[in-house]
Design an enzyme around this catalytic site. Structure first.
Site, short mmCIF file in Angstrom:
data_model
loop_
_atom_site.label_atom_id
_atom_site.label_comp_id
_atom_site.label_asym_id
_atom_site.label_seq_id
_atom_site.Cartn_x
_atom_site.Cartn_y
_atom_site.Cartn_z
N GLY A 88 4.96 6.53 -1.81
CA GLY A 88 6.23 5.82 -1.90
C GLY A 88 7.26 6.20 -0.87
O GLY A 88 8.43 5.81 -1.00
N GLY A 89 6.88 6.91 0.18
CA GLY A 89 7.85 7.30 1.20
C GLY A 89 8.52 6.12 1.87
O GLY A 89 9.74 6.09 2.05
N LYS A 90 7.74 5.12 2.23
CA LYS A 90 8.32 3.94 2.87
C LYS A 90 9.10 3.09 1.86
O LYS A 90 10.09 2.44 2.23
CB LYS A 90 7.23 3.12 3.56
N ASP A 102 0.89 -0.71 4.81
CA ASP A 102 0.49 0.50 5.53
C ASP A 102 -0.91 0.83 5.03
O ASP A 102 -1.10 1.58 4.10
CB ASP A 102 1.48 1.63 5.22
N ASP A 107 0.84 -7.63 -11.93
CA ASP A 107 2.23 -8.05 -11.78
C ASP A 107 2.56 -8.54 -10.38
O ASP A 107 3.54 -9.27 -10.20
CB ASP A 107 3.17 -6.88 -12.11
N CYS A 149 0.87 -1.18 0.00
CA CYS A 149 0.00 0.00 0.00
C CYS A 149 0.91 1.23 0.00
O CYS A 149 0.96 1.99 0.96
CB CYS A 149 -0.90 0.02 1.22
N CYS A 162 -1.53 4.60 10.56
CA CYS A 162 -1.27 5.84 11.30
C CYS A 162 -2.53 6.17 12.09
O CYS A 162 -3.09 7.26 12.01
CB CYS A 162 -0.87 6.99 10.37
#
Length: 388
Positions: free
Chosen positions: A231-233, A289, A276, A227, A342
């Protein structure tokens, strides 16, 4: 713009938001229509609006009405500023206060009103946080700090702090994560700074970073950020040496700038479409997340707590459970599903883990931790579910 004109602009924006429009859309629209407003004016109006949304119920009590005028009147009273100095009717400022407005207002009631959360959410806060419910609600009434993640593949915290200082940005280490910095001054300069543009640092809350750092990663592992959102993680995972990182999101448009950000950071992340994902497995770690109430980040998006309903919370819980069940086949034997939110609410956190283990044999929980919003970060939760 005068200070009073900024207050009037905030009043107009708040009335639109209270009528159901999204805060960001309202502020963007106001800025486009108000070409006369400079960057400091736009920042001040935005701060007024977000402060009022964070403290919507207590400011309404102090101001005597849940309207734009009432909230800004309450904000001034809360700050110890005589409202008559702003509500003068002069120029572009708000009209003078009526006798009724001068007489209205009271201290907020203890509990949900004082804590600035909806009545129906307050019991969930108490159930999840116990004695920390009041302090957690109070923390959400204030602006969130700005955290950075130092790109371990390109820099060290000390070197990044020096580079940022050269760009007029003062930072200090944050205890939430080894690579976390907190901006103390100059946050609005960040996106034009050399340190940011060259990929030395990324914006990321320290608890969000800690969720990644808690994963048991080794070189050679294949990790899927299922999730991924923006794309920070994924980028934080890609900064770990020797880890092969994949990113997927049900809304692919959220990942549209990930390739550019990864290139800037010198990171490698392969984006996978829905078709994919299954073909690219199995994965040693699948990080989920999941969509959630966002209650741990309500000080960043305060209109979220007023838009959340019991029905929407139940929808989110069903989505969360569905994602956990969907990713099971993607995990290699001995692999891990890392569940994260969060959220501060146990119905989205511990209760989901218990329910997953009840309906699925062959899994056990090997890690579980909450990061409280009172610790200077967003509120986060994560648990590791290991396949036998």
């Amino acid at each position: 713009m005068t200070p009073a004109a900024r207050v009037q602009a905030a009043i107009e924006c708040l009335d639109l938001i209270l009528a159901g429009q999204a805060a960001e859309q309202v502020l963007t629209g106001w800025a486009r229509r108000s070409r006369f407003a400079g960057s400091k004016d736009r920042a001040a109006v935005r701060d007024h609006v977000f402060d009022a949304l964070r403290c919507r119920r207590s400011f309404a009590a102090l101001g005597g009405a849940e309207t734009g005028r009432g909230l800004m009147l309450g904000a001034l009273r809360s700050a110890g500023i005589a409202p008559e100095t702003m509500f003068t009717g002069d120029g572009y400022g708000p009209a003078s206060l009526t006798d009724a407005e001068l007489d209205a207002g009271r201290d907020p009631d203890p509990g949900a009103e004082e804590g600035d959360v909806p009545d129906w959410i307050w019991p969930l806060f108490v159930a999840a946080l116990g004695d920390e419910a009041k302090a957690s609600a109070a923390a959400l009434r204030h602006r969130a700090p700005v955290h950075l993640r130092v790109n371990a593949a390109r820099s060290t915290p000390e070197a990044a702090m020096e580079a940022l200082r050269n760009d007029g940005i003062e930072t200090c280490p944050h205890a939430g994560s080894p690579h976390a910095l907190e901006i103390r001054d100059g946050a609005r300069k960040l996106r034009q700074s050399e340190a940011y543009l060259t990929g030395l640092v990324e914006l990321q809350d320290a608890a969000s970073q800690a969720v990644v750092m808690a994963l048991p990663l080794d070189a050679g592992m294949r990790v899927l950020d299922y999730c991924a959102g923006g794309g920070g993680k994924s980028l934080a995972l890609a900064a770990q040496p020797g880890v092969e990182v994949f990113a997927h999101d049900a809304a692919p448009e959220r990942l549209r700038d990930l390739d550019e950000r990864a290139a800037r950071a010198g990171a490698s992340v392969e984006i996978l479409s829905g078709d994919d994902v299954a073909q690219s497995g199995p994965f040693d770690v699948v990080l989920c997340d999941v969509p959630c109430s966002g209650s741990g980040a309500w000080r960043r998006a305060p209109d979220g707590k007023w838009r959340l309903t019991p029905e929407r919370l139940e929808e989110l819980r069903a989505v969360q459970a569905g994602i956990l069940d969907d990713v099971m086949p993607l995990v290699a034997p001995g692999g891990i599903v890392a569940y994260a939110t969060c959220s501060l609410l146990s119905v989205e956190n511990e209760a989901q883990i218990e329910a997953f283990l009840f309906r699925n044999s062959g899994w056990h929980c090997t890690f579980q931790k909450s990061w409280p919003v009172t610790g200077g970060t967003d509120g986060f939760f994560s648990a590791h579910l290991t396949r036998d």
